[in-house]
Write a protein that holds these residues in place. Structure first.
Motif: not given
Length: 396
Positions: A27-31, A54-56, A127-130
């Motif tokens: 799920i993306k986050a708008n910053v 993040g996952v949790q 890039n980012t990761i989950h």
């Protein structure tokens, strides 16, 4: 209640699996960032969809002043790590590396951070990761790119006061990438092209079949016209057997025969009104009563596609000599028995109807048909009515 069934454990497992699969989607986050310059009291805004929950992490909003740790690499991995927020609430900005995500998030949460933002390694660029961080509770944790994290740190080092607002963005599955979009687009165009090609091929085939059927029907109608022209015509007279009270009616129009009616006699000796049977024969080419095929009975060669095979013509003299022939007397007698059986006197017994085999009809067509004047009363034949001349007195 007795009628209500208990939900099976399998249903719970299926629902839990579906929920976990949906929940596991990134799920993306708008910053949203506000850079405030305390020296000239000016501020600039910056907004991007550059974070990922993040996952949790709870998928929730968070806002506050961005604060970095006192560690040299800003990784917040040592036991003496602390943050110095000026106001509350505040958000911890931490660099990735040297320890787990869970340790970084727990250490910042114990110190009172409303959320934890971890920026990626330099080698990953934008890039980012989950990221997975089990055991962090209700602390909101997102990851941003290395470039965005360094941009925020440079603003803080320049004396800017940075405020961040984290908002929930869109869900993106791992399959939603450029390659997947390209594959779906290519597949769509291939399916569309195949559908259009099949439609064109099917339409062309239908058109070709329709044209072939039209040509076949035209040939059959031409053969039917030729066959109809070879069938006998007769004008009924007063007193003929067909006009009697016990006579049969026309099988096409179901009307009784009357004097002066023009009838056509088929090869099977059935007769009908000319105006009734001619259109029928033109379309069906068979007797309405016994289904006798007039084309086959008269030996007219028909289309191979329609009948399956055509009547072969003799190719050698020996084959031609084997074709059965009939003399004129037999032809005259056959014509008399088939065409003019009804002109006999009422006192004479009706002759026994003879079933004409198919070979006899073929011989009738091949042999010249010249009516015998002595055998047939030509007055009942409409073909002779126009040629009848008055008797000349005999000179003594």
């Amino acid at each position: 209640m007795k009628g209500r069934q208990k939900p099976s454990p399998a249903r719970f497992l299926i629902l839990a699996g579906l929920f976990s699969a949906v929940r596991a989607l990134p799920i993306k986050a708008n910053v949203s960032l506000v850079y405030f310059n305390a020296f000239n009291q000016s501020s600039t805004n910056n907004r991007c969809e550059c974070g990922m929950f993040g996952v949790q992490s709870p998928v929730a909003e968070a806002r506050g002043l961005v604060v970095v740790s006192n560690s040299s690499k800003l990784q917040a991995c040592t036991w003496d790590t602390h943050f110095a927020p000026a106001v509350s609430p505040w958000i911890a900005l931490v660099a990735r590396g040297n320890c787990t995500f869970t340790e970084k998030i727990k250490r910042a949460a114990r110190l009172g951070a409303a959320a934890v933002v971890i920026y990626n390694h330099a080698r990953h660029g934008n890039n980012t990761i989950h990221m997975a961080h089990p055991g962090t509770g209700n602390t909101v944790a997102i990851m941003i790119s290395y470039a965005k994290g360094r941009e925020i740190i440079q603003k803080i080092d320049s004396g800017f006061q940075v405020t961040m607002a984290i908002e929930v963005g869109k869900k993106h599955g791992s399959w939603m990438n450029n390659y997947s979009i390209f594959f779906v687009s290519v597949s769509f165009f291939i399916v569309t092209a195949a559908t259009v090609g099949y439609f064109i091929f099917y339409s062309a085939r239908r058109l070709r079949v329709a044209r072939a059927q039209n040509r076949r029907q035209r040939r059959l109608k031409a053969d039917a016209r030729k066959a109809i022209g070879q069938l006998q015509l007769r004008t009924l007279k007063q007193g003929d057997e067909e006009t009697g009270p016990d006579a049969d009616s026309c099988a096409v129009c179901i009307e009784a025969y009357k004097p002066n009616d023009v009838v056509r006699i088929l090869t099977c000796n059935h007769l009908f009104h000319k105006s009734c049977i001619d259109p029928w024969l033109l379309e069906h080419r068979t007797c309405p009563m016994c289904k006798c095929d007039i084309l086959k009975a008269l030996g007219i060669e028909v289309d191979v596609e329609e009948r399956g095979e055509a009547t072969p013509a003799p190719t050698t003299p020996s084959e031609a000599s084997n074709v059965p022939t009939v003399n004129e007397e037999d032809n005259h007698s056959e014509t008399a028995s088939s065409g003019y059986a009804s002109v006999q006197g009422a006192d004479e017994p009706a002759p026994e109807e003879r079933v004409t085999p198919e070979s006899d009809h073929l011989r009738l067509v091949n042999a010249p048909q010249t009516p015998d004047v002595e055998t047939l009363p030509h007055l009942d034949n409409p073909g002779f009515e126009g040629d009848e001349a008055p008797e000349q007195p005999v000179k003594s």
